[in-house]
Write a protein that holds these residues in place. Structure first.
Motif, PDB file in Angstrom:
ATOM      1  N   GLY A 120      -3.828  -5.532   7.589  1.00 55.89           N
ATOM      2  CA  GLY A 120      -4.454  -6.128   8.928  1.00 55.89           C
ATOM      3  C   GLY A 120      -5.037  -6.871   7.858  1.00 55.89           C
ATOM      4  O   GLY A 120      -5.920  -7.804   8.740  1.00 55.89           O
ATOM      5  N   THR A 121      -5.958  -6.580   6.691  1.00 55.21           N
ATOM      6  CA  THR A 121      -7.317  -7.400   6.263  1.00 55.21           C
ATOM      7  C   THR A 121      -6.978  -6.606   5.039  1.00 55.21           C
ATOM      8  O   THR A 121      -6.390  -6.117   4.243  1.00 55.21           O
ATOM      9  CB  THR A 121      -8.759  -6.747   7.222  1.00 55.21           C
ATOM     10  OG1 THR A 121      -9.749  -7.597   6.720  1.00 55.21           O
ATOM     11  CG2 THR A 121      -8.824  -4.844   7.067  1.00 55.21           C
ATOM     12  N   ARG A 122      -8.430  -7.795   4.128  1.00 57.35           N
ATOM     13  CA  ARG A 122      -8.384  -7.340   2.947  1.00 57.35           C
ATOM     14  C   ARG A 122      -8.727  -5.525   2.707  1.00 57.35           C
ATOM     15  O   ARG A 122      -9.675  -5.603   3.436  1.00 57.35           O
ATOM     16  CB  ARG A 122      -9.047  -8.387   1.971  1.00 57.35           C
ATOM     17  CG  ARG A 122      -8.463 -10.130   1.985  1.00 57.35           C
ATOM     18  CD  ARG A 122      -9.520 -11.071   0.992  1.00 57.35           C
ATOM     19  NE  ARG A 122     -10.100 -11.700   2.421  1.00 57.35           N
ATOM     20  CZ  ARG A 122     -11.192 -12.068   2.523  1.00 57.35           C
ATOM     21  NH1 ARG A 122     -11.647 -12.679   0.739  1.00 57.35           N
ATOM     22  NH2 ARG A 122     -11.989 -12.561   2.967  1.00 57.35           N
ATOM     23  N   SER A 123      -8.583  -5.467   1.529  1.00 52.57           N
ATOM     24  CA  SER A 123      -9.289  -3.942   0.626  1.00 52.57           C
ATOM     25  C   SER A 123     -10.607  -4.323   0.272  1.00 52.57           C
ATOM     26  O   SER A 123     -10.664  -5.183  -0.309  1.00 52.57           O
ATOM     27  CB  SER A 123      -8.984  -3.287   0.103  1.00 52.57           C
ATOM     28  OG  SER A 123      -9.097  -1.856  -1.427  1.00 52.57           O
ATOM     29  N   HIS A 124     -11.275  -4.019   0.868  1.00 51.07           N
ATOM     30  CA  HIS A 124     -12.735  -4.167   0.690  1.00 51.07           C
ATOM     31  C   HIS A 124     -13.052  -3.187  -1.045  1.00 51.07           C
ATOM     32  O   HIS A 124     -14.165  -3.940  -1.103  1.00 51.07           O
ATOM     33  CB  HIS A 124     -14.348  -3.670   1.342  1.00 51.07           C
ATOM     34  CG  HIS A 124     -13.439  -1.944   1.587  1.00 51.07           C
ATOM     35  ND1 HIS A 124     -12.661  -1.526   3.022  1.00 51.07           N
ATOM     36  CD2 HIS A 124     -14.819  -0.808   1.941  1.00 51.07           C
ATOM     37  CE1 HIS A 124     -12.930  -0.653   2.925  1.00 51.07           C
ATOM     38  NE2 HIS A 124     -14.189   0.039   2.613  1.00 51.07           N
ATOM     39  N   ASP A 125     -11.943  -1.818  -1.042  1.00 51.83           N
ATOM     40  CA  ASP A 125     -12.798  -1.614  -2.448  1.00 51.83           C
ATOM     41  C   ASP A 125     -11.641  -1.083  -3.241  1.00 51.83           C
ATOM     42  O   ASP A 125     -11.554  -0.005  -4.186  1.00 51.83           O
ATOM     43  CB  ASP A 125     -13.105   0.073  -1.931  1.00 51.83           C
ATOM     44  CG  ASP A 125     -12.070   0.552  -1.193  1.00 51.83           C
ATOM     45  OD1 ASP A 125     -10.830   0.156  -0.736  1.00 51.83           O
ATOM     46  OD2 ASP A 125     -12.855   1.603  -0.426  1.00 51.83           O
ATOM     47  N   GLY A 126     -10.232  -1.981  -2.933  1.00 47.78           N
ATOM     48  CA  GLY A 126      -9.385  -1.866  -4.000  1.00 47.78           C
ATOM     49  C   GLY A 126      -8.539  -1.022  -4.153  1.00 47.78           C
ATOM     50  O   GLY A 126      -7.506  -1.093  -4.502  1.00 47.78           O
ATOM     51  N   ARG A 127      -8.363  -0.313  -2.896  1.00 42.27           N
ATOM     52  CA  ARG A 127      -7.787   0.511  -2.477  1.00 42.27           C
ATOM     53  C   ARG A 127      -6.828   0.145  -1.600  1.00 42.27           C
ATOM     54  O   ARG A 127      -6.674  -0.654  -0.635  1.00 42.27           O
ATOM     55  CB  ARG A 127      -8.438   1.918  -2.066  1.00 42.27           C
ATOM     56  CG  ARG A 127      -9.358   2.120  -2.879  1.00 42.27           C
ATOM     57  CD  ARG A 127      -9.504   3.575  -2.360  1.00 42.27           C
ATOM     58  NE  ARG A 127     -10.186   4.059  -1.203  1.00 42.27           N
ATOM     59  CZ  ARG A 127     -11.019   4.848  -0.697  1.00 42.27           C
ATOM     60  NH1 ARG A 127     -10.990   6.629  -0.766  1.00 42.27           N
ATOM     61  NH2 ARG A 127     -12.181   4.608   0.424  1.00 42.27           N
ATOM     62  N   LEU A 128      -5.212   1.118  -1.019  1.00 44.95           N
ATOM     63  CA  LEU A 128      -4.660   0.111  -0.292  1.00 44.95           C
ATOM     64  C   LEU A 128      -4.212   1.536   0.751  1.00 44.95           C
ATOM     65  O   LEU A 128      -4.469   3.075   0.853  1.00 44.95           O
ATOM     66  CB  LEU A 128      -2.746   0.911  -0.532  1.00 44.95           C
ATOM     67  CG  LEU A 128      -2.200   0.354  -0.288  1.00 44.95           C
ATOM     68  CD1 LEU A 128      -1.465  -0.684  -0.051  1.00 44.95           C
ATOM     69  CD2 LEU A 128      -0.738   0.655  -0.845  1.00 44.95           C
ATOM     70  N   TYR A 129      -4.983   1.128   2.116  1.00 44.29           N
ATOM     71  CA  TYR A 129      -4.944   1.406   3.486  1.00 44.29           C
ATOM     72  C   TYR A 129      -3.665   1.435   4.559  1.00 44.29           C
ATOM     73  O   TYR A 129      -2.431   0.920   4.007  1.00 44.29           O
ATOM     74  CB  TYR A 129      -6.288   0.325   4.217  1.00 44.29           C
ATOM     75  CG  TYR A 129      -7.065   1.194   3.658  1.00 44.29           C
ATOM     76  CD1 TYR A 129      -8.470   1.939   3.820  1.00 44.29           C
ATOM     77  CD2 TYR A 129      -7.671   0.290   2.673  1.00 44.29           C
ATOM     78  CE1 TYR A 129      -9.513   2.342   3.115  1.00 44.29           C
ATOM     79  CE2 TYR A 129      -9.152   0.199   1.621  1.00 44.29           C
ATOM     80  CZ  TYR A 129      -9.648   1.195   1.989  1.00 44.29           C
ATOM     81  OH  TYR A 129     -10.535   2.064   1.578  1.00 44.29           O
ATOM     82  N   ARG A 130      -3.568   2.461   5.241  1.00 43.03           N
ATOM     83  CA  ARG A 130      -3.055   2.578   6.696  1.00 43.03           C
ATOM     84  C   ARG A 130      -1.952   1.354   6.764  1.00 43.03           C
ATOM     85  O   ARG A 130      -2.830   0.841   7.542  1.00 43.03           O
ATOM     86  CB  ARG A 130      -3.416   3.222   6.823  1.00 43.03           C
ATOM     87  CG  ARG A 130      -2.094   3.966   8.531  1.00 43.03           C
ATOM     88  CD  ARG A 130      -2.417   4.837   8.951  1.00 43.03           C
ATOM     89  NE  ARG A 130      -1.935   6.050  10.311  1.00 43.03           N
ATOM     90  CZ  ARG A 130      -1.164   6.005  10.782  1.00 43.03           C
ATOM     91  NH1 ARG A 130      -2.706   6.063  12.153  1.00 43.03           N
ATOM     92  NH2 ARG A 130      -0.351   7.148  11.023  1.00 43.03           N
ATOM     93  N   LEU A 207       4.449   0.286  -6.075  1.00 44.84           N
ATOM     94  CA  LEU A 207       4.465  -1.194  -7.042  1.00 44.84           C
ATOM     95  C   LEU A 207       2.995  -1.555  -8.077  1.00 44.84           C
ATOM     96  O   LEU A 207       2.904  -2.055  -9.046  1.00 44.84           O
ATOM     97  CB  LEU A 207       5.123  -2.234  -6.275  1.00 44.84           C
ATOM     98  CG  LEU A 207       6.497  -2.022  -5.820  1.00 44.84           C
ATOM     99  CD1 LEU A 207       6.594  -3.766  -5.221  1.00 44.84           C
ATOM    100  CD2 LEU A 207       7.271  -2.376  -6.791  1.00 44.84           C
ATOM    101  N   SER A 208       2.163  -1.297  -6.489  1.00 43.99           N
ATOM    102  CA  SER A 208       0.845  -1.590  -7.310  1.00 43.99           C
ATOM    103  C   SER A 208      -0.094  -0.276  -8.291  1.00 43.99           C
ATOM    104  O   SER A 208      -1.208  -0.554  -8.492  1.00 43.99           O
ATOM    105  CB  SER A 208      -0.046  -1.588  -5.660  1.00 43.99           C
ATOM    106  OG  SER A 208      -0.372  -0.698  -5.298  1.00 43.99           O
ATOM    107  N   GLY A 209       0.412   0.831  -7.398  1.00 39.94           N
ATOM    108  CA  GLY A 209      -0.807   2.030  -8.479  1.00 39.94           C
ATOM    109  C   GLY A 209      -1.576   1.880  -7.523  1.00 39.94           C
ATOM    110  O   GLY A 209      -2.474   3.225  -7.861  1.00 39.94           O
ATOM    111  N   GLN A 210      -2.067   1.662  -6.998  1.00 40.14           N
ATOM    112  CA  GLN A 210      -2.866   2.067  -6.467  1.00 40.14           C
ATOM    113  C   GLN A 210      -2.869   3.536  -5.038  1.00 40.14           C
ATOM    114  O   GLN A 210      -2.717   4.002  -5.099  1.00 40.14           O
ATOM    115  CB  GLN A 210      -3.847   1.194  -4.848  1.00 40.14           C
ATOM    116  CG  GLN A 210      -3.624  -0.591  -4.983  1.00 40.14           C
ATOM    117  CD  GLN A 210      -3.395  -1.329  -3.872  1.00 40.14           C
ATOM    118  OE1 GLN A 210      -2.354  -2.318  -3.670  1.00 40.14           O
ATOM    119  NE2 GLN A 210      -4.878  -1.798  -3.560  1.00 40.14           N
ATOM    120  N   GLU A 211      -4.475   3.923  -5.401  1.00 36.64           N
ATOM    121  CA  GLU A 211      -4.984   4.924  -4.192  1.00 36.64           C
ATOM    122  C   GLU A 211      -4.491   4.591  -2.928  1.00 36.64           C
ATOM    123  O   GLU A 211      -5.345   3.736  -2.529  1.00 36.64           O
ATOM    124  CB  GLU A 211      -6.130   5.734  -4.719  1.00 36.64           C
ATOM    125  CG  GLU A 211      -6.894   6.773  -3.711  1.00 36.64           C
ATOM    126  CD  GLU A 211      -8.184   6.649  -3.993  1.00 36.64           C
ATOM    127  OE1 GLU A 211      -8.724   7.562  -3.199  1.00 36.64           O
ATOM    128  OE2 GLU A 211      -9.053   6.400  -4.511  1.00 36.64           O
TER     129      GLU A 211
END
Length: 240
Positions: A120-130, A207-211
């Motif tokens: 719904g919005t850009r990640s502000h810290d590089g993590r993946l959100y709900r 796919l992304s490997g994000q936290e």
């Protein structure tokens, strides 16, 4: 016509020069028929890099603020996003969310590609959100497969707040299509749409490997901005 000219004559070649995009899993994107591409959202550049490299046209849901900005800049931005066929989304919820879903279903009903960022919005810290559950409702009501997508490198090249990107390499990775036809007709059940959304986000994370953070990005950002505001007021109050 504007979309085609921009992609093949102006913006597409420029983005390929600046970002040198590397594409993985393009065979997972169907050549015809309706499908939803659901990806992570790390940078303003995401809006342009993926459409520039996809052979098929893709229509993205874009936040309504891109269409309602003031002044000449606002009008030019709105004209640009309308020209490339993007759909404005009012993120206030309720009937506004339903309007976005209806517009998205129109895209799928025409057998086209729909792009959405479930966070719904850009990640502000590089993590993946709900993820927000609208993507699940669209997939179930539109009877469309979901192709998870990961953008890698755009956060480092143009993080939120940076006007112009740095030069570098971006990777766009598409995963295998997710088929949710087993849940068709159950889009009104909260547990079902939550489970479908979580499955999509898990595929994006793989796919992304994000936290992964099991909270909405907008809520976390609001909390952080609130704490910054309190800290700023305390500093001002402490000054003589």
């Amino acid at each position: 016509m504007f979309y085609t000219v921009l992609k093949y004559v102006f913006l597409g070649p420029l983005l390929r020069l600046f970002f040198r995009p590397r594409i993985e899993g393009l065979e997972n994107v169907p050549e015809t028929g309706a499908a939803i591409i659901a990806g992570n959202h790390l940078s303003f550049s995401d809006h342009f890099v993926m459409p520039a490299i996809l052979p098929r046209r893709i229509t993205f849901l874009a936040k309504a603020e891109y269409f309602t900005g003031p002044g000449l800049k606002g009008r030019l931005t709105a004209a640009f996003f309308r020209g490339i066929g993007q759909i404005p989304v009012d993120r206030s919820g309720g009937s506004a969310s339903q309007s976005a879903i209806d517009a998205a279903l129109g895209v799928l009903g025409r057998g086209e590609l729909l792009g959405i960022y479930p966070e719904g919005t850009r990640s502000h810290d590089g993590r993946l959100y709900r993820g927000r559950t609208g993507v699940a409702v669209m997939a179930l009501r539109g009877n469309a497969p979901v192709i998870p997508c990961a953008m890698l490198g755009t956060f480092e090249l143009q993080p939120p707040g940076r006007k112009f990107p740095r030069l570098g390499r971006v990777t766009i990775r598409f995963g295998e299509p997710l088929d949710f036809r087993r849940f068709q007709g159950l889009e009104g059940q909260r547990a079902v749409v939550r489970a479908v959304t979580d499955e999509i986000m898990y595929a994006v994370m793989a796919l992304s490997g994000q936290e992964y953070v099991d909270r909405y990005a907008a809520e976390v950002k609001a909390e952080q901005e609130g704490r910054k505001g309190v800290a700023s007021r305390l500093r001002r109050g402490a000054q003589p």
